[in-house]
Design a protein around this motif. Structure first.
Motif, PDB file in Angstrom:
ATOM      1  N   UNK A  34       0.832  -1.206   0.000  1.00 47.03           N
ATOM      2  CA  UNK A  34       0.000   0.000   0.000  1.00 47.03           C
ATOM      3  C   UNK A  34       0.864   1.252   0.000  1.00 47.03           C
ATOM      4  N   UNK A  35       0.397   2.281  -0.670  1.00 45.54           N
ATOM      5  CA  UNK A  35       1.011   3.602  -0.573  1.00 45.54           C
ATOM      6  C   UNK A  35       0.179   4.382   0.444  1.00 45.54           C
ATOM      7  N   UNK A  36       0.416   4.103   1.713  1.00 42.05           N
ATOM      8  CA  UNK A  36      -0.390   4.713   2.776  1.00 42.05           C
ATOM      9  C   UNK A  36      -0.201   6.227   2.774  1.00 42.05           C
ATOM     10  N   UNK A  37      -1.231   6.950   3.210  1.00 41.30           N
ATOM     11  CA  UNK A  37      -1.200   8.408   3.129  1.00 41.30           C
ATOM     12  C   UNK A  37      -1.287   9.058   4.502  1.00 41.30           C
ATOM     13  N   UNK A  38      -0.784  10.279   4.569  1.00 35.67           N
ATOM     14  CA  UNK A  38      -0.862  11.107   5.767  1.00 35.67           C
ATOM     15  C   UNK A  38      -2.211  11.820   5.794  1.00 35.67           C
ATOM     16  N   UNK A  39      -2.575  12.421   6.919  1.00 37.76           N
ATOM     17  CA  UNK A  39      -3.812  13.206   6.934  1.00 37.76           C
ATOM     18  C   UNK A  39      -3.838  14.301   5.863  1.00 37.76           C
ATOM     19  N   UNK A  40      -2.726  14.977   5.660  1.00 34.30           N
ATOM     20  CA  UNK A  40      -2.686  16.027   4.631  1.00 34.30           C
ATOM     21  C   UNK A  40      -2.952  15.446   3.244  1.00 34.30           C
ATOM     22  N   UNK A  41      -2.314  14.315   2.925  1.00 30.75           N
ATOM     23  CA  UNK A  41      -2.530  13.677   1.625  1.00 30.75           C
ATOM     24  C   UNK A  41      -3.973  13.201   1.486  1.00 30.75           C
ATOM     25  N   UNK A  42      -4.528  12.639   2.545  1.00 30.89           N
ATOM     26  CA  UNK A  42      -5.923  12.190   2.508  1.00 30.89           C
ATOM     27  C   UNK A  42      -6.859  13.365   2.263  1.00 30.89           C
ATOM     28  N   UNK A 124      -6.144   1.811  -6.657  1.00 30.33           N
ATOM     29  CA  UNK A 124      -5.723   3.033  -5.981  1.00 30.33           C
ATOM     30  C   UNK A 124      -6.247   3.106  -4.547  1.00 30.33           C
ATOM     31  N   UNK A 125      -6.724   2.000  -4.017  1.00 35.68           N
ATOM     32  CA  UNK A 125      -7.192   1.984  -2.627  1.00 35.68           C
ATOM     33  C   UNK A 125      -5.987   1.961  -1.696  1.00 35.68           C
ATOM     34  N   UNK A 126      -6.080   2.736  -0.648  1.00 36.56           N
ATOM     35  CA  UNK A 126      -5.046   2.774   0.386  1.00 36.56           C
ATOM     36  C   UNK A 126      -5.715   3.147   1.699  1.00 36.56           C
ATOM     37  N   UNK A 127      -4.899   3.450   2.698  1.00 33.43           N
ATOM     38  CA  UNK A 127      -5.487   3.847   3.971  1.00 33.43           C
ATOM     39  C   UNK A 127      -4.710   4.992   4.595  1.00 33.43           C
ATOM     40  N   UNK A 128      -5.295   5.550   5.635  1.00 34.84           N
ATOM     41  CA  UNK A 128      -4.749   6.697   6.338  1.00 34.84           C
ATOM     42  C   UNK A 128      -3.901   6.231   7.511  1.00 34.84           C
ATOM     43  N   UNK A 129      -2.625   6.597   7.493  1.00 33.66           N
ATOM     44  CA  UNK A 129      -1.726   6.274   8.601  1.00 33.66           C
ATOM     45  C   UNK A 129      -2.262   6.950   9.863  1.00 33.66           C
ATOM     46  N   UNK A 130      -2.504   6.166  10.903  1.00 33.79           N
ATOM     47  CA  UNK A 130      -3.008   6.720  12.157  1.00 33.79           C
ATOM     48  C   UNK A 130      -4.508   6.885  12.219  1.00 33.79           C
ATOM     49  N   UNK A 131      -5.183   6.642  11.102  1.00 35.54           N
ATOM     50  CA  UNK A 131      -6.637   6.659  11.072  1.00 35.54           C
ATOM     51  C   UNK A 131      -7.276   7.991  11.428  1.00 35.54           C
ATOM     52  N   UNK A 132      -8.522   7.904  11.850  1.00 35.36           N
ATOM     53  CA  UNK A 132      -9.294   9.096  12.196  1.00 35.36           C
ATOM     54  C   UNK A 132      -8.607   9.906  13.281  1.00 35.36           C
ATOM     55  N   UNK A 133      -7.994   9.221  14.233  1.00 34.78           N
ATOM     56  CA  UNK A 133      -7.352   9.939  15.333  1.00 34.78           C
ATOM     57  C   UNK A 133      -6.226  10.837  14.822  1.00 34.78           C
ATOM     58  N   UNK A 134      -5.474  10.380  13.821  1.00 42.33           N
ATOM     59  CA  UNK A 134      -4.414  11.205  13.231  1.00 42.33           C
ATOM     60  C   UNK A 134      -5.020  12.380  12.469  1.00 42.33           C
ATOM     61  N   UNK A 135      -6.122  12.130  11.752  1.00 45.29           N
ATOM     62  CA  UNK A 135      -6.825  13.183  11.018  1.00 45.29           C
ATOM     63  C   UNK A 135      -7.234  14.291  11.991  1.00 45.29           C
TER      64      UNK A 135
END
Length: 144
Positions: A34-42, A124-135
């Motif tokens: 996966x190319x996991x993304x940061x909150x900013x990228x998400x 192109x599916x991936x996920x957010x590093x740290x999830x909602x809490x990081x967001x």
């Protein structure tokens, strides 16, 4: 041959037991793909036409709020709602080329979920590093 003259037997599928893999190792393997993304990228993906998908269960959404514009899909419905070929897909899930960021509470279940979506061809599916809490900690919008 299945015993009926002129009829070819269906291929035999063997259910060989898989070697045991701990969840930590499985998670590491899944994340390697996966190319996991940061909150900013998400945030940018959501802002530019990608789909943010919140798979947290209702109690967490009620407690912590929602990401405005995110599609809420319970984890047990995820594949059915996001498969563009499926009869129960969400209107937003209209292409295998759609950028999808799966968001769970802390970024663990979302990695496994994104991997599952990739197996459906959602490349192109991936996920957010740290999830909602990081967001939320990064100060991105949350509604009650």
């Amino acid at each position: 041959m299945n015993g009926i003259p002129g009829v070819t037997a269906a291929p035999t599928i063997t259910a060989e037991p898989l070697a045991p893999v701990g969840i930590d190792e499985l998670l590491e393997r899944v994340r390697d793909g996966l190319d996991r993304v940061t909150p900013r990228q998400a945030y940018e993906i959501g802002r530019t036409g990608g789909l943010l998908v919140d798979i947290r269960y209702a109690a967490l959404r009620d407690r912590d709020g929602l990401i405005p514009g995110a599609l809420v899909v319970e984890r047990n419905e995820l594949e059915w709602r996001l498969d563009p070929q499926g009869s129960h897909h969400a209107p937003q899930a209209d292409s295998h080329d759609l950028r999808i960021v799966v968001i769970c509470n802390e970024g663990y279940a979302s990695s496994l979920a994104a991997h599952s979506l990739r197996q459906l061809g959602l490349r192109h599916a991936t996920d957010l590093v740290g999830g909602f809490q990081a967001w939320k900690a990064a100060g991105y919008p949350v509604s009650a």
